[in-house]
Motif scaffolding. Structure first.
Motif, PDB file in Angstrom:
ATOM      1  N   THR A   9    -102.093  56.411  -8.418  1.00  0.00           N
ATOM      2  CA  THR A   9    -102.680  56.857  -7.181  1.00  0.00           C
ATOM      3  C   THR A   9    -102.986  58.030  -6.942  1.00  0.00           C
ATOM      4  O   THR A   9    -102.669  58.935  -7.930  1.00  0.00           O
ATOM      5  CB  THR A   9    -101.381  56.592  -6.058  1.00  0.00           C
ATOM      6  OG1 THR A   9    -101.939  56.670  -4.926  1.00  0.00           O
ATOM      7  CG2 THR A   9    -100.248  57.680  -6.452  1.00  0.00           C
ATOM      8  N   SER A  10    -103.755  58.701  -5.960  1.00  0.00           N
ATOM      9  CA  SER A  10    -104.439  59.756  -5.983  1.00  0.00           C
ATOM     10  C   SER A  10    -104.801  60.293  -4.782  1.00  0.00           C
ATOM     11  O   SER A  10    -104.717  59.456  -3.583  1.00  0.00           O
ATOM     12  CB  SER A  10    -105.649  59.876  -7.006  1.00  0.00           C
ATOM     13  OG  SER A  10    -106.778  59.507  -6.286  1.00  0.00           O
ATOM     14  N   LEU A  11    -105.436  61.301  -4.540  1.00  0.00           N
ATOM     15  CA  LEU A  11    -105.986  61.818  -3.072  1.00  0.00           C
ATOM     16  C   LEU A  11    -106.908  60.604  -2.460  1.00  0.00           C
ATOM     17  O   LEU A  11    -106.877  60.600  -1.347  1.00  0.00           O
ATOM     18  CB  LEU A  11    -106.627  63.019  -3.234  1.00  0.00           C
ATOM     19  CG  LEU A  11    -105.749  64.404  -3.387  1.00  0.00           C
ATOM     20  CD1 LEU A  11    -106.510  65.626  -3.516  1.00  0.00           C
ATOM     21  CD2 LEU A  11    -104.823  64.612  -2.306  1.00  0.00           C
ATOM     22  N   ILE A  12    -107.574  60.159  -3.509  1.00  0.00           N
ATOM     23  CA  ILE A  12    -108.470  59.025  -3.129  1.00  0.00           C
ATOM     24  C   ILE A  12    -108.278  57.719  -3.821  1.00  0.00           C
ATOM     25  O   ILE A  12    -107.897  58.024  -4.878  1.00  0.00           O
ATOM     26  CB  ILE A  12    -109.891  59.373  -3.192  1.00  0.00           C
ATOM     27  CG1 ILE A  12    -110.091  59.966  -4.471  1.00  0.00           C
ATOM     28  CG2 ILE A  12    -110.324  60.650  -2.194  1.00  0.00           C
ATOM     29  CD1 ILE A  12    -111.659  60.470  -4.712  1.00  0.00           C
ATOM     30  N   ASP A  13    -108.841  56.767  -3.341  1.00  0.00           N
ATOM     31  CA  ASP A  13    -109.151  55.216  -4.134  1.00  0.00           C
ATOM     32  C   ASP A  13    -110.183  55.489  -5.134  1.00  0.00           C
ATOM     33  O   ASP A  13    -111.139  55.560  -4.701  1.00  0.00           O
ATOM     34  CB  ASP A  13    -108.954  54.118  -2.941  1.00  0.00           C
ATOM     35  CG  ASP A  13    -107.894  54.069  -2.361  1.00  0.00           C
ATOM     36  OD1 ASP A  13    -106.538  54.469  -2.501  1.00  0.00           O
ATOM     37  OD2 ASP A  13    -108.097  53.702  -1.231  1.00  0.00           O
ATOM     38  N   THR A  14    -109.820  55.673  -6.276  1.00  0.00           N
ATOM     39  CA  THR A  14    -111.034  55.682  -7.378  1.00  0.00           C
ATOM     40  C   THR A  14    -111.359  54.633  -8.087  1.00  0.00           C
ATOM     41  O   THR A  14    -110.638  53.469  -7.860  1.00  0.00           O
ATOM     42  CB  THR A  14    -110.401  56.912  -8.336  1.00  0.00           C
ATOM     43  OG1 THR A  14    -109.307  56.227  -8.884  1.00  0.00           O
ATOM     44  CG2 THR A  14    -110.158  58.145  -7.770  1.00  0.00           C
ATOM     45  N   SER A 245    -104.494  59.241   4.015  1.00  0.00           N
ATOM     46  CA  SER A 245    -104.028  58.704   3.028  1.00  0.00           C
ATOM     47  C   SER A 245    -103.145  58.936   1.905  1.00  0.00           C
ATOM     48  O   SER A 245    -102.210  58.437   1.350  1.00  0.00           O
ATOM     49  CB  SER A 245    -105.483  58.063   2.450  1.00  0.00           C
ATOM     50  OG  SER A 245    -105.179  56.876   1.392  1.00  0.00           O
ATOM     51  N   SER A 246    -103.436  60.335   1.387  1.00  0.00           N
ATOM     52  CA  SER A 246    -102.476  60.875   0.515  1.00  0.00           C
ATOM     53  C   SER A 246    -101.342  61.113   0.766  1.00  0.00           C
ATOM     54  O   SER A 246    -100.195  60.803   0.111  1.00  0.00           O
ATOM     55  CB  SER A 246    -103.160  62.155   0.012  1.00  0.00           C
ATOM     56  OG  SER A 246    -103.123  63.049   0.702  1.00  0.00           O
ATOM     57  N   SER A 247    -101.128  61.388   1.991  1.00  0.00           N
ATOM     58  CA  SER A 247     -99.685  61.780   2.622  1.00  0.00           C
ATOM     59  C   SER A 247     -98.877  60.314   2.683  1.00  0.00           C
ATOM     60  O   SER A 247     -97.534  60.081   2.589  1.00  0.00           O
ATOM     61  CB  SER A 247     -99.551  62.409   3.908  1.00  0.00           C
ATOM     62  OG  SER A 247    -100.141  61.662   4.975  1.00  0.00           O
ATOM     63  N   GLU A 248     -99.779  59.082   2.856  1.00  0.00           N
ATOM     64  CA  GLU A 248     -99.162  57.937   3.049  1.00  0.00           C
ATOM     65  C   GLU A 248     -98.524  57.462   1.607  1.00  0.00           C
ATOM     66  O   GLU A 248     -97.523  56.801   1.273  1.00  0.00           O
ATOM     67  CB  GLU A 248    -100.197  56.805   3.720  1.00  0.00           C
ATOM     68  CG  GLU A 248     -99.459  55.486   4.114  1.00  0.00           C
ATOM     69  CD  GLU A 248     -99.349  54.818   3.171  1.00  0.00           C
ATOM     70  OE1 GLU A 248     -98.217  53.737   3.123  1.00  0.00           O
ATOM     71  OE2 GLU A 248     -99.993  54.701   1.917  1.00  0.00           O
ATOM     72  N   ASP A 249     -99.466  57.867   0.536  1.00  0.00           N
ATOM     73  CA  ASP A 249     -98.942  57.568  -0.801  1.00  0.00           C
ATOM     74  C   ASP A 249     -97.620  58.076  -1.108  1.00  0.00           C
ATOM     75  O   ASP A 249     -96.814  57.676  -1.839  1.00  0.00           O
ATOM     76  CB  ASP A 249     -99.987  57.903  -1.679  1.00  0.00           C
ATOM     77  CG  ASP A 249    -101.218  56.938  -1.960  1.00  0.00           C
ATOM     78  OD1 ASP A 249    -101.034  55.844  -1.348  1.00  0.00           O
ATOM     79  OD2 ASP A 249    -102.069  57.003  -2.548  1.00  0.00           O
ATOM     80  N   HIS A 251     -95.300  59.328   1.061  1.00  0.00           N
ATOM     81  CA  HIS A 251     -94.314  58.960   1.798  1.00  0.00           C
ATOM     82  C   HIS A 251     -93.703  57.494   1.300  1.00  0.00           C
ATOM     83  O   HIS A 251     -92.548  57.219   1.261  1.00  0.00           O
ATOM     84  CB  HIS A 251     -95.001  58.575   3.287  1.00  0.00           C
ATOM     85  CG  HIS A 251     -93.684  58.245   4.172  1.00  0.00           C
ATOM     86  ND1 HIS A 251     -92.628  58.828   4.776  1.00  0.00           N
ATOM     87  CD2 HIS A 251     -93.669  56.943   4.965  1.00  0.00           C
ATOM     88  CE1 HIS A 251     -91.974  58.158   5.650  1.00  0.00           C
ATOM     89  NE2 HIS A 251     -92.444  56.929   5.666  1.00  0.00           N
ATOM     90  N   SER A 252     -94.784  56.397   0.989  1.00  0.00           N
ATOM     91  CA  SER A 252     -94.304  55.222   0.596  1.00  0.00           C
ATOM     92  C   SER A 252     -93.780  55.260  -0.807  1.00  0.00           C
ATOM     93  O   SER A 252     -93.136  54.297  -1.154  1.00  0.00           O
ATOM     94  CB  SER A 252     -95.423  54.356   0.526  1.00  0.00           C
ATOM     95  OG  SER A 252     -96.664  54.593  -0.539  1.00  0.00           O
ATOM     96  N   GLY A 253     -93.965  56.602  -1.548  1.00  0.00           N
ATOM     97  CA  GLY A 253     -93.508  56.482  -3.003  1.00  0.00           C
ATOM     98  C   GLY A 253     -94.382  55.982  -3.846  1.00  0.00           C
ATOM     99  O   GLY A 253     -94.076  56.100  -5.173  1.00  0.00           O
ATOM    100  N   ALA A 254     -95.501  55.710  -3.598  1.00  0.00           N
ATOM    101  CA  ALA A 254     -96.486  55.271  -4.667  1.00  0.00           C
ATOM    102  C   ALA A 254     -96.757  56.389  -5.579  1.00  0.00           C
ATOM    103  O   ALA A 254     -97.067  56.442  -6.684  1.00  0.00           O
ATOM    104  CB  ALA A 254     -97.902  55.121  -4.064  1.00  0.00           C
TER     105      ALA A 254
END
Lengths: 292, 150
Positions: A9-14, A245-249, A251-254
């Protein structure tokens, strides 16, 4: 050589293929970009898709590290290169095979729909300013793009390598590349987030008007102020989409990379301040909007 | 004396920055530790202000929703506003105040959209209410903003 492996996972979906093909097109068009050597999309080899490029040596990317005496030269070169990207024809480059098809009339609202969906899907708490921006942009669509071009998607100070003597050696981070309105890249490059603390020096390099002039000369295009104003608001909104999106990653533990949390908190805050400055009828207009 | 939350967090930041970061054995670890200090700095700011911000915002938002309810025709939206206005005060735990705030802000998003629709349709009352909502949003963004050296 440099090996780039798809992150979990990253700042953006690559998308490693999109990034590779965009970089390949830029490299073969004579732009400073790492030479693409190999793309492997089969995850069975090392667990994830990866690409290999030549290493660009002797450069650094840190926005704050640019020597003051080179800011102006790097700034002019930065927007000259962006103008060259805008001048590229995605069809001739074969990018239509890997990037979504679009039209001059629809590309803006397609990008808006994409990022609005990201925000609606990933926001952990309601963002009324972002939603106001989405509605404002939908109500007031821009005129059709002057042309379709390759859009880098994240063209900013910090995403190119520069040498100590002030030359841009390589444009990096092509993973958000797509076909669209070249004003999208210009507006993103001039977003106030990239010159926080020095709002009159675009990208911490040049006055905004000089940056736009360099881009116009290089691209052969003329900035339409009405269209550009739309893309400025869009740029700030897209930023919120990325940071949310990045903070959701995080938060979700991704991912537990702290950069994701920082982006989600601090950058969302700053991007909301920018949007409020743009949109509120009471705005003191701290940030630059008129660029010519 | 026992240090309070935000003070304790700042002590942790100092310890990480001054003692642990110099001992990091690679650049990635050092960068992560630097980001941890920045993140903890944001947490410290929220720790100190969260209750005040959430309570003050709620108090500022309710009159706006009440005013909107007198103008809007959407029965479902009016019912949601009435429910928000009648809701008993939650505990002062941040989680409870945040949940109430999330509900109210979702409602504000829908109310703002309806006010904009009314404004586009020429409703004379709508510009003033839209202006009030933007004053609230400006205060909302300012109240949640962070100081950071980054």
């Amino acid at each position: 050589m440099i090996v780039r492996i798809d992150p979990e996972t990253s700042l953006i979906d690559t998308d490693r293929r999109t990034e590779y093909r965009a970089m390949e097109a830029a490299y073969h068009a004579g732009l400073p970009a790492p030479e693409p050597l190999f793309l492997e999309e089969d995850a069975s080899w090392i667990g994830r898709p990866f690409s290999v490029t030549s290493e660009v040596t002797g450069g650094q990317a840190a926005a704050g590290g640019i020597p003051p005496e080179h800011r102006e030269a790097i700034g002019h070169r930065k927007w000259e290169l962006l103008g060259k990207i805008a001048a590229l024809d995605p069809a001739t480059l074969g990018l239509g095979e890997v990037m979504a098809a679009t039209t001059p009339a629809t590309c803006a609202l397609e990008q808006l729909d994409y990022w609005a969906k990201v925000i609606e899907t990933d926001e952990l708490h309601p963002n009324p300013v972002a939603h106001a921006a989405i509605r404002r942009l939908r109500r007031n669509p821009p005129p059709p793009a002057q042309k379709l071009s390759l859009v880098h998607g994240d063209y900013r100070t910090g995403n190119f390598l520069y040498s100590p003597d002030g030359e841009i050696k390589a444009i990096l981070d092509w993973e958000m590349a797509h076909i669209g309105d070249p004003l999208e890249d210009l507006a993103w490059s001039l977003d106030p987030l990239w010159c926080w603390g020095e709002p009159t020096r675009a990208g911490l390099l040049l006055p905004h008007a000089e940056a736009v002039r360099a881009w116009e000369v290089s691209s052969g295009l003329t900035v339409d102020p009405e269209a550009f104003a739309w893309w400025q608001v869009f740029a700030a909104l897209k930023g919120i989409g990325i940071w949310i999106s990045s903070s959701e990653d995080f938060h979700s533990g991704a991912s537990k990379a702290p950069i994701l949390a920082i982006a989600g908190w601090l950058m969302t805050d700053r991007q909301q301040r920018i949007l409020t400055d743009y949109l509120s009828p009471h705005s003191a207009h701290r940030f630059v909007r008129v660029v010519k | 004396m026992i240090p309070r939350g935000s003070e304790a967090i700042r002590h942790l930041v100092t310890r990480i920055a001054m003692d642990l970061m110099p001992k990091a054995t690679d650049a990635y670890t050092a960068t992560d530790l630097g980001l941890f200090t920045a993140l903890l700095g944001l947490v410290a700011q929220d720790y100190d202000r969260a209750a005040e911000v959430l309570v003050t915002e709620h108090a500022a938002l309710m009159p706006i929703l009440r005013e909107a309810s007198t103008h809007l025709d959407d029965a479902a939206l009016k019912a949601r506003i009435a429910e928000a206005l009648a809701a008993p005060a939650p505990s002062l735990r941040i989680s409870a105040l945040t949940a109430r705030s999330d509900t109210a802000l979702k409602l504000l998003i829908d109310v703002h959209a309806a006010v904009e629709d009314a404004q586009a349709a020429g409703a004379a009352w709508a510009p003033a209410l839209d202006s009030e909502i933007w004053r609230f949003l400006e205060a909302h963004v300012a109240a949640h903003s962070y100081e950071s050296a980054l």
